[in-house]
Design an enzyme around this catalytic site. Structure first.
Site, PDB file in Angstrom:
ATOM      1  N   SER A 102     -17.760  -8.078  32.571  1.00  0.00           N
ATOM      2  CA  SER A 102     -18.924  -8.164  32.515  1.00  0.00           C
ATOM      3  C   SER A 102     -19.684  -9.227  32.975  1.00  0.00           C
ATOM      4  CB  SER A 102     -19.074  -8.050  30.852  1.00  0.00           C
ATOM      5  OG  SER A 102     -20.597  -7.389  30.602  1.00  0.00           O
ATOM      6  N   HIS A 254     -17.663   0.563  28.368  1.00  0.00           N
ATOM      7  CA  HIS A 254     -17.627  -0.766  28.883  1.00  0.00           C
ATOM      8  C   HIS A 254     -16.438  -1.612  28.650  1.00  0.00           C
ATOM      9  CE1 HIS A 254     -19.841  -4.117  30.318  1.00  0.00           C
ATOM     10  NE2 HIS A 254     -19.752  -4.825  29.077  1.00  0.00           N
TER      11      HIS A 254
END
Length: 274
Positions: A102, A254
């Protein structure tokens, strides 16, 4: 598999106390960078697998995890990148492969832009990309006396489990220890000051013309159901980075290091051995 025990210590870099976990074993070094509002815990399942094949260094970035929530550190990607380079010097590592999740992926790209000679390979896991800087009005408002207090109240009213549900496809991966780890920083007053400083200082993500100059071999790993950084960001990064490969996983969100840990491990080891 038996539990892998890493050394852990605080090191002072750029006048900030940085928490790090590491295992140096004369094998090729991997440096692990977590994402926004996270910590080295992001890699807790991946590290035991990787440490059989690599030296490992994982740090909590300033403002997050167990690292200092400094009121003087400039929370920009350039500052984070410089800090990571100084961490490498601390451990006497001349060249490294970076695994960034991320926001950690964007920091890795900033390092690749400024110090390409220090990186062998980039492994970007659901990396942030193409995000603009915060709007000027929001940055200006962040200097108001009550802004940090309002931000704290707004964040604390959110249910941590519901927030975690946004980073998973399979909600059964959410467990008590995970909730505890992601809840921990919310109890620290200084954490909210760090978030506000990050809002002020964070540049926009690298533009396409910057990315096209990064020729470092890059492996992009993505969840096809990522609601935080959608897979089309990974597809665009693949197009912009001259030497990139994209692998995606169905029914995956994610937090790919929790949902697809074995697959991620296999992809990383295979890519680094080619």
């Amino acid at each position: 598999m038996s539990k892998i025990y890493l050394n852990n210590e605080y090191i002072n870099i750029a006048n900030v106390n940085i928490y790090c976990e590491y295992k140096l074993n004369n094998k090729p070094p991997l440096l692990l960078l977590h994402g926004f509002v996270s910590s080295t815990y992001t890699f807790n399942k991946l590290i035991p697998l990787l440490s059989e094949h690599f030296s490992i260094i994982a740090i909590d970035l300033p403002g997050f995890g167990k690292s200092e929530k400094s009121k003087s550190f400039v929370y920009s990607f350039e500052s984070y990148a410089s800090l990571v380079v100084e961490c490498m010097k601390h451990f006497e590592i001349n060249k490294v492969s970076i695994v960034g999740h991320s926001m950690g992926g964007q920091i890795a790209l900033y390092i690749a832009k400024s110090n390409p000679e220090l990186i062998d390979t980039l492994i970007l896991l659901c990396s942030s990309g193409y995000r603009a800087r915060a709007k000027k009005i929001l940055i200006y408002c962040s200097y108001l006396p009550l802004f940090t207090y309002i931000a704290k109240k707004w964040i604390q009213q959110k249910d941590i489990q519901k927030t975690l549900e946004t980073v998973f496809y399979n909600k059964s991966h959410i467990h008590e220890e995970l909730i505890k780890e992601f809840s921990r920083p919310l109890q620290e007053k200084a954490f909210y000051c760090s978030l506000v400083r990050l809002l002020r200082h964070r540049e926009g993500d690298l533009h396409s013309f910057d990315l096209r100059k990064i020729h470092i071999p890059t492996l992009l790993l993505w969840g096809e159901n990522d609601r935080v950084v959608p897979v089309h960001v990974g597809e665009k990064l693949k197009d912009d980075l001259p030497n990139a490969k994209l692998v995606t996983y169905k029914e995956t969100g994610h937090l790919i290091t929790e949902e697809r840990v074995k697959e991620v491990f296999k992809e990383i080891t295979a890519y680094l051995k080619t």
